[in-house]
Scaffold this motif. Structure first.
Motif, short mmCIF file in Angstrom:
data_model
loop_
_atom_site.label_atom_id
_atom_site.label_comp_id
_atom_site.label_asym_id
_atom_site.label_seq_id
_atom_site.Cartn_x
_atom_site.Cartn_y
_atom_site.Cartn_z
N ALA A 18 0.84 -1.21 0.00
CA ALA A 18 0.00 0.00 0.00
C ALA A 18 0.87 1.25 0.00
N ILE A 19 1.65 1.41 -1.05
CA ILE A 19 2.65 2.47 -1.12
C ILE A 19 2.03 3.80 -1.51
N GLU A 20 2.44 4.83 -0.80
CA GLU A 20 2.05 6.21 -1.12
C GLU A 20 3.30 6.98 -1.52
N VAL A 21 3.30 7.57 -2.70
CA VAL A 21 4.44 8.34 -3.19
C VAL A 21 4.32 9.76 -2.67
N LEU A 22 5.25 10.17 -1.80
CA LEU A 22 5.20 11.49 -1.19
C LEU A 22 6.17 12.48 -1.82
N ALA A 23 7.13 11.98 -2.59
CA ALA A 23 8.10 12.85 -3.26
C ALA A 23 8.74 12.08 -4.40
N ALA A 107 12.95 9.95 -4.66
CA ALA A 107 11.57 9.50 -4.42
C ALA A 107 11.44 9.04 -2.97
N PHE A 108 10.37 9.48 -2.29
CA PHE A 108 10.11 9.03 -0.93
C PHE A 108 8.78 8.27 -0.94
N LEU A 109 8.82 7.02 -0.48
CA LEU A 109 7.66 6.14 -0.51
C LEU A 109 7.28 5.75 0.90
N ALA A 110 6.01 5.95 1.25
CA ALA A 110 5.51 5.52 2.55
C ALA A 110 4.82 4.17 2.37
N LEU A 111 5.25 3.15 3.13
CA LEU A 111 4.66 1.82 3.07
C LEU A 111 3.65 1.70 4.20
#
Length: 516
Positions: A18-23, A107-111
């Protein structure tokens, strides 16, 4: 062809997280490998192109400045994405990490869901294996067609025209300095904005680049892979058709490769490259400029040359890996202070120019009087900037003498003996800090860095002097040493340096510290 970050995120294990791309831009980031680590100073251990997976454990308790420095270290190493689990070490993604990632193009990805990192790494490995096998199978007929032209001796133009027809676009062959050597003559369409580029490798170095003037497709990538090898073979058969390095670059390439070592040969080659012979008794100044791995090093070579010429006059400049190598004229008296002043001025000029933000450290070797010592000096200058990168240093001029201890430890000891020395000197202290999330290693490092000044050490650590006295007493008892003994202090200082060389950890940020 390496996958984009978007293609990696489409793999089952990544989708399950459930990855959210924040940057960052997932379409332009190209991934070479997927790696997981909780080490704070991971930047010094990466080689570029990684997606780094972390739970954030190694970042918990860090200051905003340390979090920002962590992203800078990753970006400097060429890491393309940081993927962090949220809800474990951090309830939400730290804004300092997200903002620093935006600033550096990482790229910063929130899992948001827990997926074993091992599964993500295995999925990526399988993806690369499938792509490699697919490219090989797709490229076999292409390879046979191109090889037949090389064997028949049809020449470079015929070879590029065949590549153009196979790829369905115009094709350019560039030399090592980016100049066009030859173009296809088929009249095929040429895109002005999209390119498929492949390095043309010789036995020891890059010969140039093959540019297919069209967007990357599976077919076009397979053609480029085969064509680059065919072009290299053709260049080997007909040296007069090959891409030419500049004379200066050729000298640097041969010096770095150990091909050019004698005074006479180097003098002749340098003179041909525009070098004015040294006056009697004068020194050669040798430096290596470390360039951010996200920036093509050739783009900075001219700026480095101009900056050094403005300060030191005649010089020869070339590139090696992600370093710009400089050979410059010195003086009869090349004191460390004079050398530092000159290169600091050149460094300041360089940073103010175009691309200056990509310049990291500038390492300067011990000046040499004889050209036969230039090869060793180049190796020394490159070692200086590599040590600086390992220690997290991101800017400034560093002389070889500034990192003399690190160079001595690296050259004079085996990894096993270095590890034994660290354990002997610091083992009990490291074990205590690990077990109790304490600050004793950090305290000892600060105390030695401030040359035993207790007031300055306490101010640096942000604690009362009485608290510092208690910590120093505990350090002495745990290790059975006296911090008033100069010999023991020297050993402890060497051990801290060796520990940092071995682990890449900063003693000021190595252990998780409990709040309060």
């Amino acid at each position: 062809m390496l996958p984009t970050l978007r293609q990696v995120l489409a793999m089952p294990s990544f989708k399950a997280a459930a990855i959210e791309v924040l940057a960052g831009d997932v379409d332009t980031a190209v991934v070479r490998w997927v790696h997981s680590s909780e080490v704070y100073e991971m930047g010094g251990l990466l080689s570029g192109g990684e997606v780094l997976l972390t739970t954030g454990l190694g970042l918990h308790g860090r200051s905003p400045e340390q979090l920002t420095a962590y992203i800078d270290q990753l970006a400097d190493a060429g890491c393309v994405a940081l993927a962090m689990e949220v809800g474990r070490s951090f309830l939400t993604a730290p804004p300092e990490l997200v903002e620093a990632s935006r600033r550096r193009g990482l790229a910063f990805l929130a899992l948001h869901a827990v997926v074993p990192f091992e599964r993500m790494v295995e999925d990526f490995h399988d993806l690369m294996l499938r792509r490699t096998l697919g490219s090989a199978q797709a490229g076999e007929p292409v390879w046979q067609e191109l090889l037949s032209l090389v064997v028949a001796g049809q020449g470079m133009t015929a070879l590029l025209d065949k590549v153009s027809r196979l790829a369905g676009c115009g094709v350019d062959l560039l030399d090592a300095d980016g100049r066009t050597v030859e173009r296809s003559t088929t009249g095929a369409e040429r895109s002005e904005t999209e390119r498929t580029i492949h390095d043309v490798r010789g036995p020891t170095n890059s010969l140039g680049r093959l540019v297919l003037c069209g967007p990357a497709t599976t077919r076009r990538t397979a053609v480029a892979n085969c064509a680059a090898v065919a072009v290299a073979l053709e260049l080997g058969r007909h040296g007069d058709l090959g891409p030419r390095q500049s004379l200066a670059q050729s000298v640097i390439t041969d010096v770095v490769g150990g091909v050019l070592t004698s005074h006479g040969d180097l003098s002749e080659r340098l003179t041909a490259a525009g070098w004015t012979p040294l006056s009697e008794g004068h020194h050669v100044l040798v430096a290596a400029v470390d360039i951010d791995r996200q920036t093509p090093v050739r783009e900075l070579a001219d700026q480095v040359r101009d900056a050094v010429r403005a300060v030191l006059g005649s010089c020869v400049v070339g590139t090696a890996a992600n370093h710009v190598i400089v050979l410059a004229h010195g003086w009869a008296s090349a004191s460390p202070a004079r050398v530092r002043t000159a290169f600091t001025e050149a460094d300041e000029l360089l940073r103010r120019g175009p691309g200056g933000s990509a310049v990291r450290t500038l390492g300067v070797a011990t000046p040499v009087e004889d050209l036969s010592g230039v090869g060793a000096a180049v190796a020394q200058a490159r070692e200086v900037v590599q040590i600086a990168r390992r220690f997290g240093t991101r800017t400034g001029v560093i002389l070889a003498r500034d990192v003399g201890v690190q160079r001595l430890l690296a050259a004079g000891t085996t990894p096993a003996s270095l590890s034994s020395f660290v354990t002997e000197q610091l083992g009990s202290l490291i074990a205590y800090d690990t077990a109790h999330s304490a600050d004793l290693v950090r305290t000892l490092d600060a105390y030695l860095a401030h040359r035993g000044g207790k007031a300055r050490t306490a101010d640096f650590l942000g604690i009362r002097r009485q608290s510092l006295y208690a910590r120093l007493t505990r350090i002495e008892k745990l290790m059975g040493v006296s911090l008033d003994d100069p010999a023991q202090v020297v050993c402890l200082g060497l051990a801290l340096t060796a520990w940092r060389m071995r682990t890449g950890l900063d003693p000021q940020a190595a252990f998780e510290r409990l709040p309060g």
